[in-house]
Design a protein around this motif. Structure first.
Motif, PDB file in Angstrom:
ATOM      1  N   ALA A 105      16.522 -11.797 -14.037  1.00 34.13           N
ATOM      2  CA  ALA A 105      16.948 -12.868 -14.946  1.00 34.13           C
ATOM      3  C   ALA A 105      17.283 -14.124 -14.144  1.00 34.13           C
ATOM      4  O   ALA A 105      16.974 -15.249 -14.572  1.00 34.13           O
ATOM      5  CB  ALA A 105      18.157 -12.413 -15.760  1.00 34.13           C
ATOM      6  N   ALA A 106      17.889 -13.937 -12.991  1.00 33.86           N
ATOM      7  CA  ALA A 106      18.228 -15.087 -12.146  1.00 33.86           C
ATOM      8  C   ALA A 106      16.948 -15.763 -11.662  1.00 33.86           C
ATOM      9  O   ALA A 106      16.823 -16.993 -11.694  1.00 33.86           O
ATOM     10  CB  ALA A 106      19.068 -14.627 -10.959  1.00 33.86           C
ATOM     11  N   TYR A 107      16.008 -14.954 -11.219  1.00 31.30           N
ATOM     12  CA  TYR A 107      14.731 -15.482 -10.727  1.00 31.30           C
ATOM     13  C   TYR A 107      14.043 -16.293 -11.827  1.00 31.30           C
ATOM     14  O   TYR A 107      13.512 -17.382 -11.584  1.00 31.30           O
ATOM     15  CB  TYR A 107      13.862 -14.302 -10.290  1.00 31.30           C
ATOM     16  N   ALA A 108      14.110 -15.767 -13.052  1.00 32.57           N
ATOM     17  CA  ALA A 108      13.424 -16.415 -14.175  1.00 32.57           C
ATOM     18  C   ALA A 108      14.011 -17.796 -14.481  1.00 32.57           C
ATOM     19  O   ALA A 108      13.348 -18.635 -15.076  1.00 32.57           O
ATOM     20  CB  ALA A 108      13.507 -15.531 -15.414  1.00 32.57           C
ATOM     21  N   ARG A 109      15.246 -18.040 -14.076  1.00 36.87           N
ATOM     22  CA  ARG A 109      15.850 -19.350 -14.356  1.00 36.87           C
ATOM     23  C   ARG A 109      15.278 -20.442 -13.449  1.00 36.87           C
ATOM     24  O   ARG A 109      15.505 -21.625 -13.681  1.00 36.87           O
ATOM     25  CB  ARG A 109      17.370 -19.291 -14.167  1.00 36.87           C
ATOM     26  N   GLY A 110      14.620 -20.013 -12.383  1.00 33.76           N
ATOM     27  CA  GLY A 110      13.940 -20.984 -11.522  1.00 33.76           C
ATOM     28  C   GLY A 110      14.873 -21.805 -10.648  1.00 33.76           C
ATOM     29  O   GLY A 110      14.467 -22.800 -10.071  1.00 33.76           O
ATOM     30  N   GLU A 111      16.130 -21.389 -10.557  1.00 33.22           N
ATOM     31  CA  GLU A 111      17.086 -22.098  -9.687  1.00 33.22           C
ATOM     32  C   GLU A 111      17.313 -21.272  -8.432  1.00 33.22           C
ATOM     33  O   GLU A 111      16.997 -20.086  -8.414  1.00 33.22           O
ATOM     34  CB  GLU A 111      18.433 -22.246 -10.405  1.00 33.22           C
ATOM     35  N   PRO A 112      17.919 -21.857  -7.414  1.00 34.42           N
ATOM     36  CA  PRO A 112      18.280 -21.046  -6.249  1.00 34.42           C
ATOM     37  C   PRO A 112      19.153 -19.859  -6.661  1.00 34.42           C
ATOM     38  O   PRO A 112      19.968 -19.977  -7.588  1.00 34.42           O
ATOM     39  CB  PRO A 112      19.049 -22.013  -5.359  1.00 34.42           C
ATOM     40  N   VAL A 113      18.955 -18.736  -5.972  1.00 33.09           N
ATOM     41  CA  VAL A 113      19.702 -17.514  -6.297  1.00 33.09           C
ATOM     42  C   VAL A 113      20.663 -17.214  -5.156  1.00 33.09           C
ATOM     43  O   VAL A 113      20.273 -17.237  -3.984  1.00 33.09           O
ATOM     44  CB  VAL A 113      18.731 -16.330  -6.511  1.00 33.09           C
ATOM     45  N   LEU A 114      21.908 -16.909  -5.528  1.00 35.98           N
ATOM     46  CA  LEU A 114      22.920 -16.559  -4.524  1.00 35.98           C
ATOM     47  C   LEU A 114      23.308 -15.093  -4.692  1.00 35.98           C
ATOM     48  O   LEU A 114      24.171 -14.774  -5.516  1.00 35.98           O
ATOM     49  CB  LEU A 114      24.187 -17.398  -4.729  1.00 35.98           C
ATOM     50  N   PRO A 115      22.698 -14.190  -3.932  1.00 41.83           N
ATOM     51  CA  PRO A 115      23.100 -12.785  -4.036  1.00 41.83           C
ATOM     52  C   PRO A 115      24.424 -12.578  -3.299  1.00 41.83           C
ATOM     53  O   PRO A 115      24.567 -13.000  -2.150  1.00 41.83           O
ATOM     54  CB  PRO A 115      21.977 -12.030  -3.325  1.00 41.83           C
ATOM     55  N   VAL A 116      25.393 -11.956  -3.939  1.00 35.24           N
ATOM     56  CA  VAL A 116      26.698 -11.763  -3.290  1.00 35.24           C
ATOM     57  C   VAL A 116      27.184 -10.335  -3.512  1.00 35.24           C
ATOM     58  O   VAL A 116      26.942  -9.740  -4.563  1.00 35.24           O
ATOM     59  CB  VAL A 116      27.743 -12.781  -3.818  1.00 35.24           C
ATOM     60  N   PHE A 117      27.832  -9.798  -2.485  1.00 35.91           N
ATOM     61  CA  PHE A 117      28.564  -8.538  -2.636  1.00 35.91           C
ATOM     62  C   PHE A 117      30.011  -8.818  -2.253  1.00 35.91           C
ATOM     63  O   PHE A 117      30.272  -9.502  -1.261  1.00 35.91           O
ATOM     64  CB  PHE A 117      27.992  -7.440  -1.728  1.00 35.91           C
ATOM     65  N   ILE A 118      30.938  -8.291  -3.069  1.00 34.11           N
ATOM     66  CA  ILE A 118      32.363  -8.550  -2.808  1.00 34.11           C
ATOM     67  C   ILE A 118      33.044  -7.254  -2.415  1.00 34.11           C
ATOM     68  O   ILE A 118      32.976  -6.261  -3.159  1.00 34.11           O
ATOM     69  CB  ILE A 118      33.025  -9.144  -4.069  1.00 34.11           C
ATOM     70  N   TRP A 119      33.679  -7.277  -1.268  1.00 32.03           N
ATOM     71  CA  TRP A 119      34.438  -6.100  -0.821  1.00 32.03           C
ATOM     72  C   TRP A 119      35.907  -6.343  -1.131  1.00 32.03           C
ATOM     73  O   TRP A 119      36.504  -7.302  -0.651  1.00 32.03           O
ATOM     74  CB  TRP A 119      34.235  -5.869   0.679  1.00 32.03           C
ATOM     75  N   ASP A 120      36.447  -5.468  -1.976  1.00 33.17           N
ATOM     76  CA  ASP A 120      37.864  -5.593  -2.334  1.00 33.17           C
ATOM     77  C   ASP A 120      38.639  -4.519  -1.579  1.00 33.17           C
ATOM     78  O   ASP A 120      38.578  -3.350  -1.937  1.00 33.17           O
ATOM     79  CB  ASP A 120      38.015  -5.406  -3.852  1.00 33.17           C
ATOM     80  N   PRO A 121      39.358  -4.913  -0.527  1.00 38.74           N
ATOM     81  CA  PRO A 121      40.031  -3.897   0.290  1.00 38.74           C
ATOM     82  C   PRO A 121      41.357  -3.419  -0.301  1.00 38.74           C
ATOM     83  O   PRO A 121      42.066  -2.648   0.330  1.00 38.74           O
ATOM     84  CB  PRO A 121      40.260  -4.621   1.616  1.00 38.74           C
ATOM     85  N   ALA A 122      41.697  -3.852  -1.534  1.00 37.51           N
ATOM     86  CA  ALA A 122      43.003  -3.492  -2.098  1.00 37.51           C
ATOM     87  C   ALA A 122      43.137  -1.968  -2.165  1.00 37.51           C
ATOM     88  O   ALA A 122      42.205  -1.287  -2.587  1.00 37.51           O
ATOM     89  CB  ALA A 122      43.134  -4.082  -3.497  1.00 37.51           C
TER      90      ALA A 122
END
Ligand SMILES: Cc1cc2nc3c(=O)[nH]c(=O)nc-3n(C[C@H](O)[C@H](O)[C@H](O)COP(=O)(O)OP(=O)(O)OC[C@H]3O[C@@H](n4cnc5c(N)ncnc54)[C@H](O)[C@@H]3O)c2cc1C
Length: 476
Positions: free
Chosen positions: A21-38
């Protein structure tokens, strides 16, 4: 203008709806993973952290091959996402939903705070069917598996899995992120060598394993799935947990195999395997509808159950020193590889909760820390099933006999010999209950009980009678 794709338990590029879906928007894509050490009772366990490290490395590499990268950030996800939207000027946020209670709370909060013009879109690739979409005729959640499975088969029409994007447009400047090593997912003392020697981690490895299982293992699944010495199950559970393979890809692989053989319907052994995938769906369905069950029994009559406090007994179980070979072999397989065969999981769980009489949460927490596939819904379901206090639970009077289970499911003793080399020279007849073996047999195999291998920590018959008495009093 860019789109953030938040990777969670979907560490793959193929069949990834947020990415498409992100690719289809035709804008730059920012893949992110968030590590929550709590810290928290169900914060990622030690073995899972090892898997996660390698899976993230594989995902980052795959993204780089597409001209992109995996941004890593640390902290409470809601805050981290808000900061990332601010830093990057992103106009959209896409992610796959999760169903553990804490994740549901987080997603509800995001829905309230991520307001237009930010385009927030969520997807359900982690399951074949959203837990909210399946109910009994009376509109209630299911508590019994077989009708759930019947209904799932009636309503389920999973579409074809999506392909991986061929390239991903990148932003002109990347927002800051941290290096994978900063997450400190790997242990300081390298106890994880068994895990890394035993597994290939990441999407490619998962897809290869699925293909190999469909080619070599699935036909014999129903005959071999209970034999821990045999390579008869898929071992896809950690890949599924981390989303290196999607359940839709699995369903499709099974249907495609049938079609390739000119079959109109999925053959029985393959259907039997899909039924296990449906257990995973059932586990998530239960946790969504009964979110307290990660910590409390589903069956209310177990609320005040007299579990026994036996720290020494639990420690022997954890170390694989109960003196019952099938139990100890399982616990050592777990320690060395981060995985245990399902039949043996049932045996060791019954031993802990019924023979030792310890609280099922003692076992659930140990599994949580040591399994590479530690999965809150599946682990909760498995432990409550074994303890007799969950959905579709084994009747309370069913106490697994570890010796009979061992004789039946490891008839040649190959599994025991693999994990308990001290017993490897014992003849098979003596292997399941070495304390009953004649002294000459033990001596001939070089086994001195109490020195090379422990004496049994309890008498199963006596423990079973005591367990039945406790169960009858508390939950008749
Ligand atoms: C006490 C106990 C604790 C468990 N804890 C976990 C856990 O933390 N994580 C986990 O993934 N599984 C857990 N299970 C379920 C099961 O043991 C594993 O999913 C299975 O052994 C994984 O091996 P496999 O991938 O070769 O399974 P296969 O037999 O090839 O099955 C394919 C997939 O179906 C799903 N599945 C199979 N059996 C079950 C089941 N009984 N319940 C739910 N899903 C199932 C898994 O995703 C599995 O990968 C537990 C079972 C018990 C009895």
């Amino acid at each position: 203008m860019s789109t953030i794709v938040w990777f969670r338990r979907d560490l793959r590029l193929a069949d990834h709806s947020p990415l498409l879906a992100a690719y289809a928007r035709g804008e730059p894509v920012l893949p992110v993973f968030i590590w929550d050490p709590a810290p928290g009772p169900w914060a990622t366990g030690a073995a899972s952290r090892v898997w996660l490290h390698h899976s993230l490395a594989a995902l980052a590499q795959a993204l780089e091959a597409l001209g992109s990268r995996l941004l890593l950030r640390v902290g409470p996800p809601a805050q981290v996402l808000a900061a990332l939207v601010r830093d990057s000027g992103a106009t959209a946020l896409m992610f796959n939903r999760r169903h553990e209670p804490a994740e549901q709370v987080l997603e509800a909060r995001l829905a309230q705070t991520c307001l237009p013009p930010l385009d927030l879109r969520t997807f359900g690739d982690g399951l074949l069917l959203d837990p909210a979409e399946i109910r009994t005729g009376g509109g209630q959640p299911y508590r019994v598996f077989t009708p759930f499975w019947r209904r799932l088969r009636d309503v389920l029409r999973p579409g074809a899995p999506g392909a991986a994007p061929r390239a991903l447009p990148s932003p002109r400047t990347w927002p800051s992120g941290v290096a994978l090593e900063t997450l400190s997912l790997l242990p300081r003392i390298p106890w994880d060598r068994g895990i890394t020697a035993h597994w290939r981690i990441g999407e490619q490895a998962a897809q290869r394993r699925l293909a190999r299982f469909m080619a070599d293992g699935a036909d014999d699944y129903l005959m071999q799935r209970d034999l821990p010495a045999v390579n008869g199950v898929s071992r896809l559970s950690p890949h599924l947990h981390f989303g290196e393979v999607s359940p839709r890809q699995i369903w499709h692989a099974v249907e495609a195999t049938a079609a390739a053989h000119g079959l109109m319907t999925v053959p029985e052994p393959h259907l039997g395997w899909l039924r296990q995938i449906a257990w995973r769906e059932f586990a998530q369905h239960l946790l969504v509808h009964y979110p307290a069950t990660a910590d409390a029994p589903l069956r209310e009559d177990f609320a005040d159950f007299p579990w026994r406090a036996d720290a020494a007994g639990v420690a022997r179980w954890q170390r694989g020193e109960t003196g019952f070979p099938i139990v100890d072999a399982g616990m050592r397989e777990l320690w060395h590889t981060g995985w245990m065969h399902n039949r043996v999981r049932m045996i060791v769980a019954s031993f802990l909760t019924k023979d030792i009489g310890a609280h099922w949460l003692e076992g659930a927490r140990w599994f949580w820390d040591t399994l590479v596939d530690a999965d809150l819904p599946n682990n909760t379901l498995g432990w409550q099933w074994a303890a007799g206090c969950g959905a579709d639970a084994a009747p309370y009077f069913r106490v697994f006999n570890p010796i009979l289970q061992s004789t039946r499911f490891d008839p040649h003793g190959s599994y025991i010999r693999r994990w308990l080399p001290a017993l490897s020279r014992l003849p098979t007849a003596a292997l399941h209950a070495p304390w009953d073996a004649p002294p000459l047999t033990l001596a001939g195999a070089g086994v001195r009980l109490g020195r090379d291998y422990p004496e049994p920590m309890l008498d199963h018959g006596t423990a079973r009678t005591a367990a039945l008495a406790r169960l009858k009093r508390a939950a008749p």
